[in-house]
Enzyme design. Structure first.
Site, PDB file in Angstrom:
ATOM      1  N   TYR A   1      -3.587  -0.735   9.949  1.00  0.00           N
ATOM      2  CA  TYR A   1      -3.392  -0.913   8.497  1.00  0.00           C
ATOM      3  C   TYR A   1      -1.977  -0.492   8.105  1.00  0.00           C
ATOM      4  O   TYR A   1      -1.275  -1.208   7.385  1.00  0.00           O
ATOM      5  CB  TYR A   1      -4.436  -0.086   7.740  1.00  0.00           C
ATOM      6  CG  TYR A   1      -4.469  -0.355   6.253  1.00  0.00           C
ATOM      7  CD1 TYR A   1      -5.112  -1.476   5.741  1.00  0.00           C
ATOM      8  CD2 TYR A   1      -3.844   0.509   5.357  1.00  0.00           C
ATOM      9  CE1 TYR A   1      -5.147  -1.733   4.377  1.00  0.00           C
ATOM     10  CE2 TYR A   1      -3.870   0.267   3.992  1.00  0.00           C
ATOM     11  CZ  TYR A   1      -4.515  -0.856   3.503  1.00  0.00           C
ATOM     12  OH  TYR A   1      -4.540  -1.116   2.146  1.00  0.00           O
TER      13      TYR A   1
ATOM     14  N   SER B   1       0.853  -1.199   0.000  1.00  0.00           N
ATOM     15  CA  SER B   1       0.000   0.000   0.000  1.00  0.00           C
ATOM     16  C   SER B   1       0.883   1.241   0.000  1.00  0.00           C
ATOM     17  O   SER B   1       2.090   1.161   0.283  1.00  0.00           O
ATOM     18  CB  SER B   1      -0.858  -0.036   1.265  1.00  0.00           C
ATOM     19  OG  SER B   1      -1.435   1.228   1.541  1.00  0.00           O
TER      20      SER B   1
HETATM   21  P1  NAP Z   1     -11.986  -5.055  -1.060  1.00  0.00           P
HETATM   22  O1  NAP Z   1     -12.770  -4.691  -2.279  1.00  0.00           O
HETATM   23  O2  NAP Z   1     -12.529  -4.754   0.284  1.00  0.00           O
HETATM   24  O3  NAP Z   1     -11.543  -6.582  -1.167  1.00  0.00           O
HETATM   25  C1  NAP Z   1     -10.901  -7.243  -0.113  1.00  0.00           C
HETATM   26  C2  NAP Z   1     -10.902  -8.725  -0.371  1.00  0.00           C
HETATM   27  O4  NAP Z   1     -10.345  -9.388   0.778  1.00  0.00           O
HETATM   28  C3  NAP Z   1     -12.303  -9.287  -0.566  1.00  0.00           C
HETATM   29  O5  NAP Z   1     -12.268 -10.309  -1.521  1.00  0.00           O
HETATM   30  C4  NAP Z   1     -12.604  -9.871   0.796  1.00  0.00           C
HETATM   31  O6  NAP Z   1     -13.569 -10.887   0.814  1.00  0.00           O
HETATM   32  C5  NAP Z   1     -11.255 -10.428   1.176  1.00  0.00           C
HETATM   33  N1  NAP Z   1     -11.218 -10.741   2.590  1.00  0.00           N
HETATM   34  C6  NAP Z   1     -11.466  -9.906   3.625  1.00  0.00           C
HETATM   35  N2  NAP Z   1     -11.376 -10.585   4.788  1.00  0.00           N
HETATM   36  C7  NAP Z   1     -11.042 -11.874   4.474  1.00  0.00           C
HETATM   37  C8  NAP Z   1     -10.794 -13.040   5.239  1.00  0.00           C
HETATM   38  N3  NAP Z   1     -10.865 -13.045   6.572  1.00  0.00           N
HETATM   39  N4  NAP Z   1     -10.491 -14.187   4.586  1.00  0.00           N
HETATM   40  C9  NAP Z   1     -10.437 -14.209   3.230  1.00  0.00           C
HETATM   41  N5  NAP Z   1     -10.666 -13.132   2.448  1.00  0.00           N
HETATM   42  C10 NAP Z   1     -10.962 -11.978   3.076  1.00  0.00           C
HETATM   43  O7  NAP Z   1     -10.613  -4.263  -1.088  1.00  0.00           O
HETATM   44  P2  NAP Z   1      -9.544  -3.989  -2.230  1.00  0.00           P
HETATM   45  O8  NAP Z   1      -9.362  -2.528  -2.309  1.00  0.00           O
HETATM   46  O9  NAP Z   1      -9.815  -4.769  -3.463  1.00  0.00           O
HETATM   47  O10 NAP Z   1      -8.262  -4.554  -1.455  1.00  0.00           O
HETATM   48  C11 NAP Z   1      -7.472  -5.631  -1.909  1.00  0.00           C
HETATM   49  C12 NAP Z   1      -6.097  -5.486  -1.308  1.00  0.00           C
HETATM   50  O11 NAP Z   1      -5.505  -4.270  -1.789  1.00  0.00           O
HETATM   51  C13 NAP Z   1      -6.076  -5.366   0.212  1.00  0.00           C
HETATM   52  O12 NAP Z   1      -4.936  -6.040   0.732  1.00  0.00           O
HETATM   53  C14 NAP Z   1      -5.954  -3.868   0.440  1.00  0.00           C
HETATM   54  O13 NAP Z   1      -5.391  -3.566   1.676  1.00  0.00           O
HETATM   55  C15 NAP Z   1      -5.041  -3.509  -0.700  1.00  0.00           C
HETATM   56  N6  NAP Z   1      -5.016  -2.096  -1.094  1.00  0.00           N
HETATM   57  C16 NAP Z   1      -6.135  -1.463  -1.534  1.00  0.00           C
HETATM   58  C17 NAP Z   1      -6.039  -0.128  -1.926  1.00  0.00           C
HETATM   59  C18 NAP Z   1      -7.211   0.646  -2.455  1.00  0.00           C
HETATM   60  O14 NAP Z   1      -7.071   1.867  -2.679  1.00  0.00           O
HETATM   61  N7  NAP Z   1      -8.348   0.054  -2.703  1.00  0.00           N
HETATM   62  C19 NAP Z   1      -4.818   0.533  -1.861  1.00  0.00           C
HETATM   63  C20 NAP Z   1      -3.703  -0.151  -1.394  1.00  0.00           C
HETATM   64  C21 NAP Z   1      -3.820  -1.471  -1.024  1.00  0.00           C
HETATM   65  P3  NAP Z   1     -15.114 -10.588   1.229  1.00  0.00           P
HETATM   66  O15 NAP Z   1     -15.725  -9.945   0.020  1.00  0.00           O
HETATM   67  O16 NAP Z   1     -15.655 -11.907   1.543  1.00  0.00           O
HETATM   68  O17 NAP Z   1     -15.061  -9.646   2.413  1.00  0.00           O
END
Ligand code: NAP
Length: 253
Positions: A158, A145
């Site tokens: 986080y 991130s």
């Molecule tokens: P998201 O849409 O909230 O997706 C998160 C994913 O993680 C979902 O598939 C969720 O499944 C899964 N998850 C959550 N808790 C879990 C658990 N206990 N066991 C298995 N799976 C679980 O978020 P995203 O933005 O795509 O994030 C994906 C990654 O990118 C994360 O590591 C996040 O920190 C990172 N990231 C995101 C951003 C951003 O701007 N969006 C920036 C930097 C890094 P469910 O649908 O079942 O909850």
């Protein structure tokens, strides 16, 4: 340079948390480059399987809550059993809790650290054992991130977890590069997913973030496809321990 360097035909990629958001886009990017996909998801996705199939690749959906300890080797072995091998692990599943540090609860600390950092280590370890047994090396790509590099506001667990992911990526790369395993990370910038819905709904934060992004827009999940294919492919064979920002220029500012 031959585009064959980026060809993932015949490879199997395990992607955690790919029912939505960045994981889903990375799974589709990998499938587009030729990989079969095994998703490890807590909940299902209505159409990811059919979209992967439309690209001529196989999608297998395994279910697990990755916060629960102990099932990692069985999960990786089950993923490998679907095609006889795994070649790529993408540690994408992650959560965020937003609250002032002074009021932060123990569970908001523990839940985030458990999934975003400890589970990444456990799954990476299980995948590395599998890669060693297969004798062909492998690729691990963690999702870091901007808060692997910066402090952030109201997200202490986080930031700690994602800073840990950057360090863990380097530590594992040092130990596993000699085994033919590339461990790298992608650090997405501010991307339009569920994870950032709260930020985007706050007009003031939204405007401040947009004003600081040189590219002038939030990232879309599809913006990660090139980076994930690169790090998962032979093109990145001599890239070890690197965290690649895909951030519209945020860190350059
Ligand atoms: P998201 O849409 O909230 O997706 C998160 C994913 O993680 C979902 O598939 C969720 O499944 C899964 N998850 C959550 N808790 C879990 C658990 N206990 N066991 C298995 N799976 C679980 O978020 P995203 O933005 O795509 O994030 C994906 C990654 O990118 C994360 O590591 C996040 O920190 C990172 N990231 C995101 C951003 C951003 O701007 N969006 C920036 C930097 C890094 P469910 O649908 O079942 O909850």
């Amino acid at each position: 340079m031959s585009t064959g360097l980026f060809d993932l035909a015949g490879r199997t990629a395990v992607v955690t948390g790919c029912n939505t958001g960045l994981g889903r886009a990375m799974a589709l990017g990998l499938a587009q480059a030729g990989a079969d996909i095994v998703g490890i998801n807590r909940s299902g996705s209505a159409d990811l399987g059919s979209e992967v199939a439309a690209l001529g690749r196989r999608y297998v959906d395994l279910r697990a809550d990755l916060s629960e300890r102990g099932g990692e080797q069985a999960l990786i072995d089950a993923a490998a059993a679907t095609s006889g091998r795994i070649d790529i692990l993408v540690n994408n599943a992650g959560i965020i809790r937003r609250r002032a540090a002074i009021d932060f609860s123990e569970s908001d600390w523990d839940d985030v650290m458990e999934l975003n950092l400890s589970a990444v280590f456990r799954l990476s370890q299980a995948a590395a054992r599998r890669f060693v047994a297969q004798g062909r090396g492998g690729k691990i790509v963690n999702v870091a991130s901007m808060l692997s590099f910066q402090g952030g506001v109201r997200v202490p667990s986080y930031t700690a977890s994602k800073s840990g992911v950057l360090g863990l990526t380097r530590a594992l790369a040092n130990e596993w590069a000699p085994l033919g395993i590339n461990v790298n990370a992608i650090a997405p910038g501010y991307m339009d997913t569920n994870n950032t819905a709260e930020l985007r709904a706050d007009a003031q934060r939204n405007d401040a973030i947009l004003a600081r992004i040189p590219a002038g827009r939030w990232g879309s999940p599809a913006d990660l496809a090139g980076a994930i294919v690169f790090l998962a492919s032979d093109a990145a064979s001599y890239v070890h321990g690197h965290t690649l920002a895909v951030d519209g220029g945020w860190l350059a500012r």
